[in-house]
Design a protein around this motif. Sequence first.
Motif, PDB file in Angstrom:
ATOM      1  N   ARG A   1      -6.645   8.249  11.431  1.00 18.02           N
ATOM      2  CA  ARG A   1      -7.193   7.039  10.540  1.00 18.02           C
ATOM      3  C   ARG A   1      -8.624   7.337  10.118  1.00 18.02           C
ATOM      4  O   ARG A   1      -9.121   7.215   9.050  1.00 18.02           O
ATOM      5  CB  ARG A   1      -7.094   5.802  11.699  1.00 18.02           C
ATOM      6  CG  ARG A   1      -8.021   4.414  10.765  1.00 18.02           C
ATOM      7  CD  ARG A   1      -7.134   3.931   9.652  1.00 18.02           C
ATOM      8  NE  ARG A   1      -7.668   2.767   8.962  1.00 18.02           N
ATOM      9  CZ  ARG A   1      -8.404   2.945   8.064  1.00 18.02           C
ATOM     10  NH1 ARG A   1      -8.901   4.083   7.588  1.00 18.02           N
ATOM     11  NH2 ARG A   1      -8.895   1.695   7.688  1.00 18.02           N
TER      12      ARG A   1
ATOM     13  N   GLN B   1      -8.205   9.326   6.703  1.00 20.30           N
ATOM     14  CA  GLN B   1      -7.978   7.926   6.012  1.00 20.30           C
ATOM     15  C   GLN B   1      -6.626   7.521   6.089  1.00 20.30           C
ATOM     16  O   GLN B   1      -6.274   6.500   5.192  1.00 20.30           O
ATOM     17  CB  GLN B   1      -8.628   8.056   4.599  1.00 20.30           C
ATOM     18  CG  GLN B   1     -10.037   8.304   4.506  1.00 20.30           C
ATOM     19  CD  GLN B   1     -11.031   7.599   5.096  1.00 20.30           C
ATOM     20  OE1 GLN B   1     -11.035   6.222   5.083  1.00 20.30           O
ATOM     21  NE2 GLN B   1     -11.864   7.972   6.148  1.00 20.30           N
TER      22      GLN B   1
ATOM     23  N   ARG C   1      -3.688   4.961   6.950  1.00 19.74           N
ATOM     24  CA  ARG C   1      -3.606   3.567   7.210  1.00 19.74           C
ATOM     25  C   ARG C   1      -2.647   3.435   8.473  1.00 19.74           C
ATOM     26  O   ARG C   1      -1.552   3.936   8.570  1.00 19.74           O
ATOM     27  CB  ARG C   1      -3.215   2.620   6.272  1.00 19.74           C
ATOM     28  CG  ARG C   1      -4.060   2.665   5.016  1.00 19.74           C
ATOM     29  CD  ARG C   1      -3.354   1.766   3.803  1.00 19.74           C
ATOM     30  NE  ARG C   1      -3.269   0.573   4.235  1.00 19.74           N
ATOM     31  CZ  ARG C   1      -2.886  -0.379   3.520  1.00 19.74           C
ATOM     32  NH1 ARG C   1      -2.222  -0.366   2.475  1.00 19.74           N
ATOM     33  NH2 ARG C   1      -2.820  -1.754   4.006  1.00 19.74           N
TER      34      ARG C   1
END
Length: 276
Positions: A246, A250, A252
């Motif tokens: 995460r 990045q 989700r």
Amino acid sequence: MLSLLALASSACWGTSDFFAGLRARTMPAAAVVAWSQGMALVLLTVVLSVTGFGGPTGWMVWAVAAGVAGSGALVCFYAALSTGTMGVVAPVASLGVVVPVLLGILTGDQPPVLAWVGMVVAIVGVALASGPELSGGVSPRPLALACVAAVGFGLALFCLDRGARVSLLHTLWGMRATSVSLFLVAGVVLRRAGGVRAADLPALGLIGAGDLVANGLFAYASSHGVVSIASVLGSLYPVVTVLLARVLLQERLRPVQGVGVGISVAGVVVLALARP
């Protein structure tokens, strides 16, 4: 204190697995395991050369068993991760913690009722935090690899615990020596070195060091405490891997993963409150 060490082992494992999974996307999973384990073996050999190789011998059988089970599980786990089916692989592989828990109970562990509650909550949380695929088709290959990895991880943890009760450093060394020997034989037979370049060695060395530290922290915590509880705390590594993905990639978090992280933390709190 022992619970904190077991938690620290999960942090090291989760970090090591995250970066190993990234490497396994650009090179064979077996090469990632072989080279990282080999570099960890060199480090341990240096340490034992200073502290001395002499000592008890009761660790040998456990170390060999842990090396065989652990190296096979890592290859299966990294290979499954490299297919991009994390939502199937991680939850299934994380359930391998059931193996040392059951073996610990069968060999004398007697956790209190509150500890049982905490272990069940933590295991459920880990499975959910891994982001399970709740719909759609599941490829049989990564699922089978994840199942093999789960059993291998569980057996390796239990054998590591038993060997560490005799000698922690020797068991870690014997475990690495066994796995590296197996990969050397495979490399000679297949006439391959995994396509590893000099530029890959620092990263592989760090992966191996992370796995080694994790093994050492877990082995100390379990051999001086209750193996079933230490195994659950040490197996929270998927939560760390998911959080790293995460932050660094990045990725989700699915709603189910967020819930799983929260449940895992709740399980840790309950375990911290339990008194064997």
